[in-house]
Design a protein around this motif. Structure first.
Motif, short mmCIF file in Angstrom:
data_model
loop_
_atom_site.label_atom_id
_atom_site.label_comp_id
_atom_site.label_asym_id
_atom_site.label_seq_id
_atom_site.Cartn_x
_atom_site.Cartn_y
_atom_site.Cartn_z
N THR A 1 0.85 -1.19 0.00
CA THR A 1 0.00 0.00 0.00
C THR A 1 0.88 1.24 0.00
O THR A 1 1.99 1.22 0.53
N ALA A 2 0.39 2.31 -0.60
CA ALA A 2 1.23 3.51 -0.75
C ALA A 2 0.35 4.75 -0.80
O ALA A 2 -0.81 4.70 -1.20
N ILE B 1 -1.65 -0.98 -4.04
CA ILE B 1 -2.86 -0.24 -3.72
C ILE B 1 -2.44 1.19 -3.41
O ILE B 1 -1.76 1.46 -2.42
N SER B 2 -2.81 2.10 -4.29
CA SER B 2 -2.24 3.44 -4.31
C SER B 2 -3.30 4.49 -3.98
O SER B 2 -4.35 4.56 -4.61
N ALA B 3 -2.97 5.32 -2.98
CA ALA B 3 -3.88 6.39 -2.56
C ALA B 3 -3.29 7.76 -2.85
O ALA B 3 -2.29 8.14 -2.24
N VAL C 1 -4.24 -0.78 -8.02
CA VAL C 1 -5.58 -0.50 -7.53
C VAL C 1 -5.55 0.91 -6.93
O VAL C 1 -4.80 1.17 -6.00
N ARG C 2 -6.36 1.82 -7.48
CA ARG C 2 -6.38 3.20 -6.98
C ARG C 2 -7.51 3.37 -5.96
O ARG C 2 -8.63 2.91 -6.18
N GLU D 1 -10.94 -1.76 2.21
CA GLU D 1 -11.64 -2.76 1.39
C GLU D 1 -10.70 -3.42 0.39
O GLU D 1 -10.68 -4.65 0.25
N ALA D 2 -9.89 -2.60 -0.30
CA ALA D 2 -8.97 -3.14 -1.31
C ALA D 2 -7.88 -3.99 -0.67
O ALA D 2 -7.50 -5.05 -1.21
#
Length: 394
Positions: free
Chosen positions: A189-190, A229-231, A244-245, A254-255
């Motif tokens: 995650t990032a 999983i990128s925020a 996954v954005r 959730e992701a």
């Protein structure tokens, strides 16, 4: 200077390999291009020869006294196949050697990277899925295709990753040299989440996502299948990841929970907001003219890493992060225990030493009581150091 082989198979994305070749040669690498006969229908031999400064051949019957398919495979430091069509992947997986490129692949003793490019239906076909799994099991790095516009009007997964990102991955593979995550599925995650206050404003943090992206990039170079999983970042997507954005902490949760089910390692490098507005206004909150400010009630967001830790399956490795401004080690150790993590990476984020920078300094603390301080270094180097610890636990 490294000795590279750039294999080019017969897909429309062959023209993009010209840009990759330029990047490689301008970096000082010696590159020998081996196109297939089909590839020459898209880009001719004079182009490859002019850009590489090396002769081009497609058949094992060329320059027979040199036994080129053996010599090239033995002498290369890295082989890149860009693009790798479904046909090329099938031939490589089954050990066929009916042209110079596939023969060179069989003779190779160096790392090999395949960058597939094809229509979505071809990428998702069970035959291609099995061929990719076979190549990865044998130690090949098969990067995930990008999602976007394909040939004609089609869009979907199967687009060749950006040549600049493939170049960065090649550099990583040349620097790292190890493929100890081959066949492993990891989640990274990032970035920082944003919690909407109204249609215009949000609560967020200073995370740039650079460290998380470094974890994803280095994991691909080491052979892993990476779900990133990128925020909310403004960074180029690393070649070879399943992206996954997300925007909010709820979406990140959730992701991450979904992706973690079949992952062997989960690296929680994102910076989820600890709080969110209890109520989100439907319209922009207007400034009052009486000099008073609105009162915003906050609600607590879920602790995603702790939830992952509580549900962790046997053999799964969880890496948590602690960004602290005081009592960093003490607070980090408490988080390690509470989140049931195997490792925690503790950052002192005061005075702007981490957020947005290209370097990082951290202390890695293990659930076994181990502690290792990493002096300031590039975020890629720090990621490799953490992956070394993860590999030892796996």
């Amino acid at each position: 200077m490294a000795r590279l082989v750039l294999g080019v198979s017969g897909g429309i994305a062959a023209y993009k390999a010209c840009e990759l070749l330029r990047l490689l040669t301008e970096s000082g690498h010696q590159v020998r291009v081996i196109p297939t006969e089909a590839a020459l229908r898209f880009v001719g031999a004079p182009t490859w020869e002019a850009l590489s400064g090396q002769p081009v051949a497609t058949s094992v019957w060329s320059n027979v006294p040199e036994v080129e398919h053996v010599r090239l495979g033995q002498s290369a430091d890295l082989i890149l196949v860009v693009p790798a069509t479904a046909d090329l992947l099938a031939r490589a997986a089954h050990g066929q050697a009916d042209d110079l490129l596939t023969s060179t692949l069989l003779a190779a003793r160096c790392p090999v990277m395949f960058a597939p490019a094809m229509h979505t239906e071809m990428w998702e076909h069970p035959a291609t899925v099995e061929n990719v799994a076979t190549l990865r099991r044998r130690g090949g790095v098969v990067v995930e295709p990008a999602v976007g516009r394909l040939t004609g009007v089609d869009s979907g997964k199967g687009r060749l990753p950006d040549p600049a990102q493939l170049f960065e991955l090649a550099q990583q593979m040349l620097r790292g040299g190890v493929r100890d995550l081959t066949g492993r599925r990891v989640v990274v995650t990032a970035g920082g989440t944003r919690e909407p206050l109204d249609p215009v404003r949000f609560l967020g943090n200073r995370s740039s996502g650079k460290q998380g992206y470094a974890f994803a990039r280095t994991a691909v170079a080491r052979g892993a299948h990476v779900v990133l999983i990128s925020a909310n970042v403004e960074l180029a997507v690393p070649a070879g990841v399943d992206l996954v954005r997300v925007e909010t902490t709820a979406q990140l949760r959730e992701a991450t929970l979904a992706a973690a089910k079949d992952a062997e390692a989960i690296v929680m490098a994102a910076a989820p907001a600890d709080f969110r507005p209890a109520q989100v206004a439907d319209q922009k909150i207007k400034k009052k003219h009486d000099g008073t400010a609105p009162i915003i009630e906050l609600a607590l967001n879920p602790d995603i890493a702790a939830e992952i830790g509580a549900a962790k399956q046997p053999g799964q490795i969880l890496v948590a992060f602690a960004a602290e401004t005081q009592n960093a080690l003490e607070n980090g150790r408490e988080k390690l225990t509470r989140k049931k993590a195997d490792l925690i990476v503790i950052n002192d984020v005061g005075t702007g030493r981490v957020f947005g920078s290209d370097g990082n300094e951290a202390t890695i603390v293990g659930a076994d009581g181990s502690q290792e301080h990493l002096e300031r270094q590039s975020k890629d180097e720090l990621a490799h150091a953490v992956w070394n610890r993860v590999v030892s636990l796996l």
